[in-house]
Design a protein around this motif. Structure first.
Motif, PDB file in Angstrom:
ATOM      1  N   VAL A 114      -1.047 -17.391 -13.510  1.00 36.92           N
ATOM      2  CA  VAL A 114      -1.627 -16.832 -12.289  1.00 36.92           C
ATOM      3  C   VAL A 114      -0.628 -16.955 -11.146  1.00 36.92           C
ATOM      4  CG1 VAL A 114      -3.537 -16.930 -10.650  1.00 36.92           C
ATOM      5  CG2 VAL A 114      -3.945 -17.503 -13.053  1.00 36.92           C
ATOM      6  N   LYS A 115      -0.378 -15.833 -10.482  1.00 42.17           N
ATOM      7  CA  LYS A 115       0.496 -15.819  -9.308  1.00 42.17           C
ATOM      8  C   LYS A 115      -0.343 -15.431  -8.097  1.00 42.17           C
ATOM      9  CE  LYS A 115       4.512 -13.609  -7.262  1.00 42.17           C
ATOM     10  NZ  LYS A 115       5.548 -12.598  -7.421  1.00 42.17           N
ATOM     11  N   ILE A 116      -0.371 -16.298  -7.088  1.00 39.82           N
ATOM     12  CA  ILE A 116      -1.059 -15.999  -5.838  1.00 39.82           C
ATOM     13  C   ILE A 116      -0.034 -15.365  -4.902  1.00 39.82           C
ATOM     14  CG2 ILE A 116      -2.292 -16.952  -3.863  1.00 39.82           C
ATOM     15  CD1 ILE A 116      -3.181 -19.255  -5.750  1.00 39.82           C
ATOM     16  N   GLN A 117      -0.348 -14.167  -4.428  1.00 36.11           N
ATOM     17  CA  GLN A 117       0.604 -13.381  -3.639  1.00 36.11           C
ATOM     18  C   GLN A 117       0.043 -13.084  -2.258  1.00 36.11           C
ATOM     19  OE1 GLN A 117       3.776 -11.924  -4.807  1.00 36.11           O
ATOM     20  NE2 GLN A 117       3.947 -11.712  -2.609  1.00 36.11           N
ATOM     21  N   ASP A 118       0.885 -13.194  -1.254  1.00 34.21           N
ATOM     22  CA  ASP A 118       0.542 -12.810   0.110  1.00 34.21           C
ATOM     23  C   ASP A 118       1.317 -11.534   0.420  1.00 34.21           C
ATOM     24  OD1 ASP A 118       0.116 -12.488   2.809  1.00 34.21           O
ATOM     25  OD2 ASP A 118       0.938 -14.432   3.381  1.00 34.21           O
ATOM     26  N   PHE A 119       0.619 -10.417   0.532  1.00 35.47           N
ATOM     27  CA  PHE A 119       1.289  -9.131   0.757  1.00 35.47           C
ATOM     28  C   PHE A 119       1.633  -8.878   2.226  1.00 35.47           C
ATOM     29  CE2 PHE A 119      -0.686  -7.294  -3.321  1.00 35.47           C
ATOM     30  CZ  PHE A 119       0.467  -7.558  -4.045  1.00 35.47           C
ATOM     31  N   THR A 120       1.260  -9.774   3.129  1.00 32.35           N
ATOM     32  CA  THR A 120       1.550  -9.530   4.541  1.00 32.35           C
ATOM     33  C   THR A 120       3.049  -9.550   4.839  1.00 32.35           C
ATOM     34  OG1 THR A 120       1.313 -11.864   5.164  1.00 32.35           O
ATOM     35  CG2 THR A 120      -0.660 -10.466   5.311  1.00 32.35           C
ATOM     36  N   GLN A 121       3.838 -10.089   3.943  1.00 30.02           N
ATOM     37  CA  GLN A 121       5.292 -10.127   4.162  1.00 30.02           C
ATOM     38  C   GLN A 121       5.947  -8.764   3.968  1.00 30.02           C
ATOM     39  OE1 GLN A 121       7.368 -12.401   0.995  1.00 30.02           O
ATOM     40  NE2 GLN A 121       5.364 -12.447   0.005  1.00 30.02           N
ATOM     41  N   TYR A 122       5.206  -7.802   3.425  1.00 29.10           N
ATOM     42  CA  TYR A 122       5.740  -6.457   3.186  1.00 29.10           C
ATOM     43  C   TYR A 122       5.163  -5.497   4.220  1.00 29.10           C
ATOM     44  CZ  TYR A 122       6.697  -8.852  -1.142  1.00 29.10           C
ATOM     45  OH  TYR A 122       7.109  -9.777  -2.062  1.00 29.10           O
ATOM     46  N   GLU A 123       6.032  -4.912   5.005  1.00 25.67           N
ATOM     47  CA  GLU A 123       5.586  -4.042   6.083  1.00 25.67           C
ATOM     48  C   GLU A 123       5.051  -2.716   5.544  1.00 25.67           C
ATOM     49  OE1 GLU A 123       7.357  -1.983  10.089  1.00 25.67           O
ATOM     50  OE2 GLU A 123       8.246  -3.847   9.367  1.00 25.67           O
ATOM     51  N   LEU A 124       3.864  -2.387   6.004  1.00 34.77           N
ATOM     52  CA  LEU A 124       3.241  -1.114   5.666  1.00 34.77           C
ATOM     53  C   LEU A 124       2.653  -0.519   6.942  1.00 34.77           C
ATOM     54  CD1 LEU A 124       1.186  -1.661   2.370  1.00 34.77           C
ATOM     55  CD2 LEU A 124       3.254  -0.326   2.668  1.00 34.77           C
ATOM     56  N   PRO A 125       3.283   0.530   7.474  1.00 37.97           N
ATOM     57  CA  PRO A 125       2.681   1.167   8.649  1.00 37.97           C
ATOM     58  C   PRO A 125       1.341   1.795   8.267  1.00 37.97           C
ATOM     59  CG  PRO A 125       4.487   2.488   7.789  1.00 37.97           C
ATOM     60  CD  PRO A 125       4.474   1.215   6.996  1.00 37.97           C
ATOM     61  N   ILE A 126       0.509   2.073   9.249  1.00 37.38           N
ATOM     62  CA  ILE A 126      -0.761   2.739   8.974  1.00 37.38           C
ATOM     63  C   ILE A 126      -0.463   4.081   8.302  1.00 37.38           C
ATOM     64  CG2 ILE A 126      -2.784   3.844  10.049  1.00 37.38           C
ATOM     65  CD1 ILE A 126      -2.939   0.805  10.015  1.00 37.38           C
ATOM     66  N   TYR A 127      -1.173   4.342   7.203  1.00 37.70           N
ATOM     67  CA  TYR A 127      -0.897   5.565   6.447  1.00 37.70           C
ATOM     68  C   TYR A 127      -1.145   6.808   7.295  1.00 37.70           C
ATOM     69  CZ  TYR A 127      -0.754   9.375   3.302  1.00 37.70           C
ATOM     70  OH  TYR A 127      -0.406  10.567   2.738  1.00 37.70           O
ATOM     71  N   SER A 128      -0.235   7.742   7.160  1.00 35.68           N
ATOM     72  CA  SER A 128      -0.345   9.057   7.791  1.00 35.68           C
ATOM     73  C   SER A 128       0.432  10.031   6.920  1.00 35.68           C
ATOM     74  CB  SER A 128       0.254   9.008   9.201  1.00 35.68           C
ATOM     75  OG  SER A 128       0.645  10.285   9.629  1.00 35.68           O
ATOM     76  N   SER A 129      -0.162  11.173   6.624  1.00 39.39           N
ATOM     77  CA  SER A 129       0.560  12.170   5.824  1.00 39.39           C
ATOM     78  C   SER A 129       1.800  12.657   6.573  1.00 39.39           C
ATOM     79  CB  SER A 129      -0.349  13.334   5.440  1.00 39.39           C
ATOM     80  OG  SER A 129      -0.860  13.970   6.587  1.00 39.39           O
ATOM     81  N   ASP A 130       1.728  12.718   7.901  1.00 38.09           N
ATOM     82  CA  ASP A 130       2.908  13.101   8.686  1.00 38.09           C
ATOM     83  C   ASP A 130       4.016  12.067   8.516  1.00 38.09           C
ATOM     84  OD1 ASP A 130       1.608  15.349   9.650  1.00 38.09           O
ATOM     85  OD2 ASP A 130       0.937  14.351  11.484  1.00 38.09           O
ATOM     86  N   ARG A 131       3.661  10.802   8.586  1.00 36.02           N
ATOM     87  CA  ARG A 131       4.649   9.738   8.425  1.00 36.02           C
ATOM     88  C   ARG A 131       5.260   9.800   7.036  1.00 36.02           C
ATOM     89  NH1 ARG A 131       7.363   5.799   5.989  1.00 36.02           N
ATOM     90  NH2 ARG A 131       7.929   4.067   7.276  1.00 36.02           N
ATOM     91  N   GLU A 132       4.418  10.029   6.033  1.00 34.42           N
ATOM     92  CA  GLU A 132       4.908  10.109   4.657  1.00 34.42           C
ATOM     93  C   GLU A 132       5.902  11.270   4.508  1.00 34.42           C
ATOM     94  OE1 GLU A 132       3.316  10.519   0.044  1.00 34.42           O
ATOM     95  OE2 GLU A 132       1.903  10.812   1.695  1.00 34.42           O
ATOM     96  N   LYS A 133       5.594  12.424   5.086  1.00 35.55           N
ATOM     97  CA  LYS A 133       6.493  13.590   5.002  1.00 35.55           C
ATOM     98  C   LYS A 133       7.803  13.353   5.727  1.00 35.55           C
ATOM     99  CE  LYS A 133       2.733  16.907   4.671  1.00 35.55           C
ATOM    100  NZ  LYS A 133       1.891  17.814   5.445  1.00 35.55           N
ATOM    101  N   GLN A 134       7.730  12.715   6.886  1.00 39.80           N
ATOM    102  CA  GLN A 134       8.921  12.516   7.715  1.00 39.80           C
ATOM    103  C   GLN A 134       9.823  11.387   7.221  1.00 39.80           C
ATOM    104  OE1 GLN A 134       7.254  11.890  11.603  1.00 39.80           O
ATOM    105  NE2 GLN A 134       6.505  13.994  11.752  1.00 39.80           N
TER     106      GLN A 134
END
Length: 178
Positions: A33-53
């Motif tokens: 079992v691996k306990i993972q904290d994903f807050t260390q990985y930056e994820l901007p708020i999803y936006s299709s515009d952001r994804e395209k750009q």
């Protein structure tokens, strides 16, 4: 022996769901079992515009690779105003854009808690319904009500609820062996 990834859908440094997650993950026997904290990985708020750009953020790719490297997941689902947190929803949004079936073949145990009597049951139910859309199989779920009354210093205070967690873990572990 299966590889299990345990993570919380919360980005709070004082998350009660992360506290419950650690307790539950430490009770799993016979698997890695691996306990993972994903807050260390930056994820901007999803936006299709952001994804395209700008394309896919590296954080989404890293999280996706970590998930793919495991056979099963334990996810602690937190609740904000009767729904999953924006943080958790954002992870799902990015991962589903990267790979629609990012949970393919993953067996999942969902847990949740809140200070209230419903134990984040609304967010838990939402998550149970949505994860199969991405290929995951929700094996079991458990909601711990009234966190502050039932959990302290990393331990369950309520014997009946503690037995409930054990039953869920037993079922989950048996399903991993199939």
């Amino acid at each position: 022996m299966k590889k299990i990834l345990a993570f919380a859908g919360s980005n709070s440094s004082t998350s009660i769901n992360f506290q419950l997650l650690k307790h539950v993950a430490n009770r799993i026997q016979g698997h890695e079992v691996k306990i993972q904290d994903f807050t260390q990985y930056e994820l901007p708020i999803y936006s299709s515009d952001r994804e395209k750009q700008k394309g896919m953020p590296i954080g989404a790719t890293i999280i996706n690779n970590i998930i793919k490297d495991h056979d099963a997941l334990v996810i602690a689902v937190n609740e904000h105003n009767g729904n999953v947190s924006a943080y958790f929803k954002n992870i799902i949004d990015w991962l589903s854009r990267l790979d629609r079936n990012f949970l393919e073949g993953k067996k999942i145990l969902l847990i949740s808690t809140s200070p209230g009597k419903r134990g984040a049951a609304s967010a838990l139910e939402y998550t149970k319904g949505i994860l199969p859309r991405f290929g995951g199989e929700v094996i079991e779920s458990f909601s711990l009500p009234s966190f502050n009354d039932n959990f302290k210093d990393g331990e369950m205070l309520n014997e009946v609820l503690d037995m409930g967690i054990q039953d869920v873990l037993t079922t989950f572990s048996h399903q991993l062996e199939e």
